[in-house]
Motif scaffolding. Structure first.
Motif, short mmCIF file in Angstrom:
data_model
loop_
_atom_site.label_atom_id
_atom_site.label_comp_id
_atom_site.label_asym_id
_atom_site.label_seq_id
_atom_site.Cartn_x
_atom_site.Cartn_y
_atom_site.Cartn_z
N ASP A 109 0.79 -30.51 3.00
CA ASP A 109 2.24 -30.35 2.83
C ASP A 109 2.48 -29.13 1.94
O ASP A 109 1.99 -29.07 0.81
CB ASP A 109 2.81 -31.62 2.19
N THR A 111 5.42 -26.35 0.48
CA THR A 111 6.81 -25.94 0.28
C THR A 111 6.80 -24.58 -0.41
O THR A 111 6.23 -24.44 -1.50
CB THR A 111 7.58 -26.94 -0.59
N ASP A 120 9.96 -26.34 3.74
CA ASP A 120 9.12 -27.52 3.43
C ASP A 120 8.60 -28.08 4.75
O ASP A 120 9.39 -28.48 5.60
CB ASP A 120 9.99 -28.53 2.68
N SER A 121 7.28 -28.06 4.93
CA SER A 121 6.72 -28.57 6.19
C SER A 121 5.31 -29.09 5.94
O SER A 121 4.61 -28.63 5.04
CB SER A 121 6.69 -27.44 7.23
N GLU A 216 10.48 -36.30 7.73
CA GLU A 216 9.06 -36.32 7.35
C GLU A 216 8.49 -37.74 7.32
O GLU A 216 8.03 -38.21 6.28
CB GLU A 216 8.87 -35.63 5.99
N GLU A 247 6.12 -33.05 8.89
CA GLU A 247 7.41 -32.72 8.27
C GLU A 247 7.93 -31.40 8.80
O GLU A 247 7.21 -30.41 8.84
CB GLU A 247 7.26 -32.62 6.75
CO CO Z 1 6.87 -31.49 2.07
#
Ligand code: CO
Ligand code: MF3
Ligand code: CO
Length: 276
Positions: A109, A111, A120-121, A216, A247
């Protein structure tokens, strides 16, 4: 719940939902694409024997090389550029020296803050061949996120998103984690509203054009319950069953949704390479 023009709102949580304009969409697109490129870059790096703190270092360097800042660095005392959540870790796994081993699944994760905007992914990565049930979990989790995103449009509600995810996941005999949710974002990392990944159609907050938030979902092969370890961050499944998460950061458009964090190479989910 009330809404406010993001341009005139103070840059903090105010209890109102910020609605953003075209310049903000452009900023989120750039931040989102930077994160997506970073997640693409990691694909060849997740291998047996690699420690999660080595992956974290790559993300740190990537951020600084691209004039961005990892948002998690110094966030509430967190000291890393990523969360790396392996196997039964649900989320907020802290990168460390333990090497990945064949058969592991790991969520990474990221960001990144670029020009003040947060992208954010997270995606799942596989370490060598993985068990069939782990593959299924990853497939269901990705599909759950995409089904949640697919219902987003002005007039839909946060409950519609949760319902789309929950109905699908539970029909696959898997469970949706309740203790963590998606969140508004933009110039802030975590803003209103909360995006719960379970729910009933028509309930919750009405979506409007210009809202930015994450979807997410964390999905478990076993029961949904989690506990946080004594490090204060690492959340694990209580029954030690495998957990997965994807996410995306999204914006609500005039007639639907824009995903800010798609992979420019189409590498949104495993398998990232043809199997030999
Ligand atoms: Co995140
Ligand atoms: N990136 C996570 C999210 O999706 C938040 C991580 S906060 C941290 O919201 F401090 F644990 F890194
Ligand atoms: Co998030």
């Amino acid at each position: 719940m009330t809404y406010v023009d993001a341009k005139t709102a103070p840059p903090r949580k105010t209890g109102q939902i910020k609605l953003h304009g075209p310049e903000a969409f452009a900023g989120m697109r750039r931040a989102g694409q930077l994160v997506a490129n970073c997640l693409d870059m990691l694909i060849g790096e997740v291998r047996p024997g690699v420690a999660t703190e080595e992956i974290d270092r790559l993300v740190m360097d990537y951020a600084f090389d691209h004039d961005a800042l990892p948002a998690t660095l110094m966030y509430r005392g967190y000291k890393k550029a990523t969360c790396t959540s392996v196997n039964h870790v649900v989320c907020h796994g802290i990168p460390g020296e333990k090497p990945l081993k064949e058969g592991d699944i790991v969520n990474i994760d990221v960001t990144l803050i670029l020009d003040g905007w947060h992208g954010d992914s997270s995606r799942m990565y596989t370490v060598g061949p993985i068990p069939r049930r782990a593959e299924r979990l990853i497939d269901v989790t990705y599909e759950a996120m995409m089904r949640g995103i697919a219902v987003i449009k002005p007039g839909a509600t946060t409950g519609d998103i949760g319902a789309a995810i929950q109905t699908y996941v539970e029909a696959q005999h898997m469970s949706v984690v309740r203790d963590f949710c998606g969140h508004g974002l933009g110039r802030l990392f975590h803003d209103e509203p909360n995006i719960v990944h379970v729910g009933r159609p028509g309930e919750g907050i009405v979506l409007r054009p210009g809202m930015f938030f994450t979807v997410e979902p964390m999905i478990n092969l076993g029961r949904p319950h989690v506990k946080v370890l004594s490090d204060g961050w690492t959340a694990v499944t209580r029954d030690r069953s495998l957990s997965a998460q994807f996410e995306h950061s999204i914006g609500v458009t005039q007639n639907g949704v824009e995903i800010f964090t798609p992979s420019p190479k189409g590498l949104d989910k495993p398998p990232y390479a043809a199997r030999g």
